[in-house]
Design a protein around this motif. Sequence first.
Motif, PDB file in Angstrom:
ATOM      1  N   LEU A  63      22.554  11.409 -79.613  1.00 14.98           N
ATOM      2  CA  LEU A  63      22.568  10.804 -80.940  1.00 14.98           C
ATOM      3  C   LEU A  63      21.230  10.139 -81.230  1.00 14.98           C
ATOM      4  N   MET A  64      20.718   9.444 -80.236  1.00 12.00           N
ATOM      5  CA  MET A  64      19.431   8.775 -80.377  1.00 12.00           C
ATOM      6  C   MET A  64      18.330   9.813 -80.604  1.00 12.00           C
ATOM      7  N   ALA A  65      18.392  10.906 -79.864  1.00  9.06           N
ATOM      8  CA  ALA A  65      17.402  11.973 -80.009  1.00  9.06           C
ATOM      9  C   ALA A  65      17.465  12.584 -81.410  1.00  9.06           C
ATOM     10  N   ASP A  66      18.698  12.833 -81.900  1.00 12.98           N
ATOM     11  CA  ASP A  66      18.863  13.423 -83.237  1.00 12.98           C
ATOM     12  C   ASP A  66      18.314  12.497 -84.316  1.00 12.98           C
ATOM     13  N   TYR A  67      18.520  11.184 -84.094  1.00 14.12           N
ATOM     14  CA  TYR A  67      18.097  10.204 -85.082  1.00 14.12           C
ATOM     15  C   TYR A  67      16.578  10.161 -85.207  1.00 14.12           C
ATOM     16  N   PHE A  68      15.888  10.224 -84.067  1.00 17.57           N
ATOM     17  CA  PHE A  68      14.431  10.068 -84.082  1.00 17.57           C
ATOM     18  C   PHE A  68      13.664  11.376 -84.298  1.00 17.57           C
ATOM     19  N   SER A  69      14.340  12.517 -84.111  1.00 18.20           N
ATOM     20  CA  SER A  69      13.576  13.765 -84.102  1.00 18.20           C
ATOM     21  C   SER A  69      12.858  14.108 -85.413  1.00 18.20           C
ATOM     22  N   PRO A  70      13.456  13.838 -86.624  1.00 18.31           N
ATOM     23  CA  PRO A  70      12.707  14.182 -87.848  1.00 18.31           C
ATOM     24  C   PRO A  70      11.386  13.422 -87.937  1.00 18.31           C
ATOM     25  N   LEU A  71      11.424  12.167 -87.470  1.00 28.55           N
ATOM     26  CA  LEU A  71      10.243  11.308 -87.485  1.00 28.55           C
ATOM     27  C   LEU A  71       9.147  11.914 -86.619  1.00 28.55           C
ATOM     28  N   LEU A  72       9.543  12.404 -85.434  1.00 27.03           N
ATOM     29  CA  LEU A  72       8.564  12.885 -84.469  1.00 27.03           C
ATOM     30  C   LEU A  72       8.060  14.284 -84.816  1.00 27.03           C
ATOM     31  N   ASP A  73       8.884  15.008 -85.564  1.00 32.54           N
ATOM     32  CA  ASP A  73       8.488  16.337 -85.992  1.00 32.54           C
ATOM     33  C   ASP A  73       7.174  16.291 -86.767  1.00 32.54           C
ATOM     34  N   ASN A  74       7.002  15.203 -87.534  1.00 31.48           N
ATOM     35  CA  ASN A  74       5.791  15.041 -88.359  1.00 31.48           C
ATOM     36  C   ASN A  74       4.517  14.955 -87.527  1.00 31.48           C
ATOM     37  N   VAL A  75       4.618  14.448 -86.293  1.00 26.19           N
ATOM     38  CA  VAL A  75       3.416  14.328 -85.474  1.00 26.19           C
ATOM     39  C   VAL A  75       3.310  15.477 -84.471  1.00 26.19           C
ATOM     40  N   GLY A  76       4.061  16.540 -84.689  1.00 25.13           N
ATOM     41  CA  GLY A  76       3.940  17.725 -83.844  1.00 25.13           C
ATOM     42  C   GLY A  76       4.676  17.641 -82.529  1.00 25.13           C
ATOM     43  N   PHE A  77       5.687  16.745 -82.465  1.00 25.04           N
ATOM     44  CA  PHE A  77       6.473  16.642 -81.238  1.00 25.04           C
ATOM     45  C   PHE A  77       7.783  17.393 -81.421  1.00 25.04           C
ATOM     46  N   PRO A  78       7.993  18.514 -80.706  1.00 27.78           N
ATOM     47  CA  PRO A  78       9.186  19.331 -80.914  1.00 27.78           C
ATOM     48  C   PRO A  78      10.475  18.557 -80.619  1.00 27.78           C
ATOM     49  N   ALA A  79      11.457  18.653 -81.501  1.00 34.26           N
ATOM     50  CA  ALA A  79      12.713  17.914 -81.357  1.00 34.26           C
ATOM     51  C   ALA A  79      13.425  18.233 -80.040  1.00 34.26           C
ATOM     52  N   GLU A  80      13.289  19.485 -79.577  1.00 38.65           N
ATOM     53  CA  GLU A  80      13.987  19.894 -78.355  1.00 38.65           C
ATOM     54  C   GLU A  80      13.569  19.071 -77.142  1.00 38.65           C
ATOM     55  N   VAL A  81      12.322  18.566 -77.160  1.00 40.74           N
ATOM     56  CA  VAL A  81      11.778  17.890 -75.985  1.00 40.74           C
ATOM     57  C   VAL A  81      12.156  16.403 -75.947  1.00 40.74           C
ATOM     58  N   LEU A  82      12.655  15.870 -77.082  1.00 35.73           N
ATOM     59  CA  LEU A  82      12.925  14.432 -77.136  1.00 35.73           C
ATOM     60  C   LEU A  82      13.927  13.941 -76.083  1.00 35.73           C
ATOM     61  N   PRO A  83      15.059  14.646 -75.848  1.00 33.88           N
ATOM     62  CA  PRO A  83      15.959  14.168 -74.785  1.00 33.88           C
ATOM     63  C   PRO A  83      15.244  13.993 -73.444  1.00 33.88           C
ATOM     64  N   HIS A  84      14.305  14.871 -73.156  1.00 34.98           N
ATOM     65  CA  HIS A  84      13.550  14.733 -71.909  1.00 34.98           C
ATOM     66  C   HIS A  84      12.728  13.448 -71.915  1.00 34.98           C
ATOM     67  N   ALA A  85      12.074  13.181 -73.064  1.00 33.76           N
ATOM     68  CA  ALA A  85      11.247  11.976 -73.153  1.00 33.76           C
ATOM     69  C   ALA A  85      12.092  10.721 -72.971  1.00 33.76           C
ATOM     70  N   ILE A  86      13.328  10.744 -73.499  1.00 33.75           N
ATOM     71  CA  ILE A  86      14.194   9.565 -73.360  1.00 33.75           C
ATOM     72  C   ILE A  86      14.675   9.410 -71.912  1.00 33.75           C
ATOM     73  N   MET A  87      15.012  10.519 -71.265  1.00 32.52           N
ATOM     74  CA  MET A  87      15.571  10.438 -69.913  1.00 32.52           C
ATOM     75  C   MET A  87      14.518  10.195 -68.836  1.00 32.52           C
ATOM     76  N   ARG A  88      13.263  10.564 -69.110  1.00 25.80           N
ATOM     77  CA  ARG A  88      12.234  10.507 -68.059  1.00 25.80           C
ATOM     78  C   ARG A  88      12.129   9.152 -67.349  1.00 25.80           C
ATOM     79  N   PRO A  89      12.092   8.012 -68.103  1.00 23.33           N
ATOM     80  CA  PRO A  89      12.000   6.739 -67.378  1.00 23.33           C
ATOM     81  C   PRO A  89      13.315   6.320 -66.720  1.00 23.33           C
ATOM     82  N   LEU A  90      14.437   6.949 -67.110  1.00 23.68           N
ATOM     83  CA  LEU A  90      15.745   6.468 -66.656  1.00 23.68           C
ATOM     84  C   LEU A  90      16.250   7.189 -65.417  1.00 23.68           C
TER      85      LEU A  90
END
Lengths: 178, 196
Positions: free
Chosen positions: A71-98
């Motif tokens: 849910l958190m990934a879905d919420y932030f992905s449109p924002l990050l799409d604008n800076v060229g960050f693919p939405a598919e990769v966001l769950p990885h970015a969130i889980m990496r420190p955890l």
Amino acid sequence: MFELINQISRWAIPVVLLVIPLIAFIKRVPVFETFVEGAEEGFSTAIKTIPYLVAMLVAVSVFRASGAMQLMADYFSPLLDNVGFPAEVLPHAIMRPLSGGAALGIATDLIKTHGPDSFIGKLVSTMQGTSDTTFYVLTLYFGSVGVRRYRYAVATGLCADITTLVASLFIAHVMFTT
Amino acid sequence: MVNYIWLGMIVMSIVVAGAQGNIEVITKAAFEGADTAVEVSLSLIAIMTFWLGIMKLAEAAGLVKALARLVQPVTAFLFPSIPRNHPALGAIVMNLSANVLGLSNAATPMGLIAMQELQKLNGNSRTASEAMCTFLALNTSCLTLIPTTIIGIRLMYGSQDPTAIVGTTIFATACGMTVAIIADRTFRRIYNWRRS
């Protein structure tokens, strides 16, 4: 160059294992007794980390399984799409420190789906290879000595993680987009 | 801060699971998480015991102090609060070297040994010392020369150039590590200023 580093990695521990007892012996240290004396604390040190790790890994596990992470990934992905960050990769970015295991699972999945030589595949590979599992390391290391108040260590770790993420995205765009 | 993150994760998870009508996953995931934690701790027993034995030998032979003396110029800058030639410095250097070489089952025990030494200097407090914060900042952002796991996975899925990501990884980690050192110094100053 890679071959050299690989060889160093392979030899490092055997060499340490040879050199330390040998020098200790030359300096007339009773090697066997001293080893055992030091090793005595191994059990208690490892066991001491259990409560801290349980606390952290329970939270990480429910966070992922409940769908809150997605849910958190879905919420932030449109924002990050604008800076060229693919939405598919966001769950990885969130889980990496955890959680190292969970992040690796997501990375493997993305590489399988998109191909290792795609932009997503290369970006997630870079992200996986960089920073460590910050929260896990903090919990484990502080837990082993009974430290409960982390002061600014979490903030520092997060700053580094965010920087690594931005730097990965930047360098992937420079190197891998044609 | 860790209190807020921890509670936030749990509350958010239960609210989301409840709202989506699959609250039953929470119980299962919670116990799975606890299970993994105990497994990790138990698997540490063997390598911790082994490396503690080796490190005791290294200490008795005077090697840890010698290593600490060797890296004095760098560590004096990074860890001003640790006394010269203290064994903690030797363990810290060994932990970071193991990290760089990607030797994870040597890195963790060395790191925990370093923490024990730092905790002695910290008077067994429940609160992290400055040196501990700096050490963990370096440790979590530490460079690995060859990210072997991910290269293996890339190879497994038929990459034409599995090591293409080594350069980008080193670049991104170098940025992270630099910011970690700067952030550590900045937060330390803010923290001490607020307290006084």
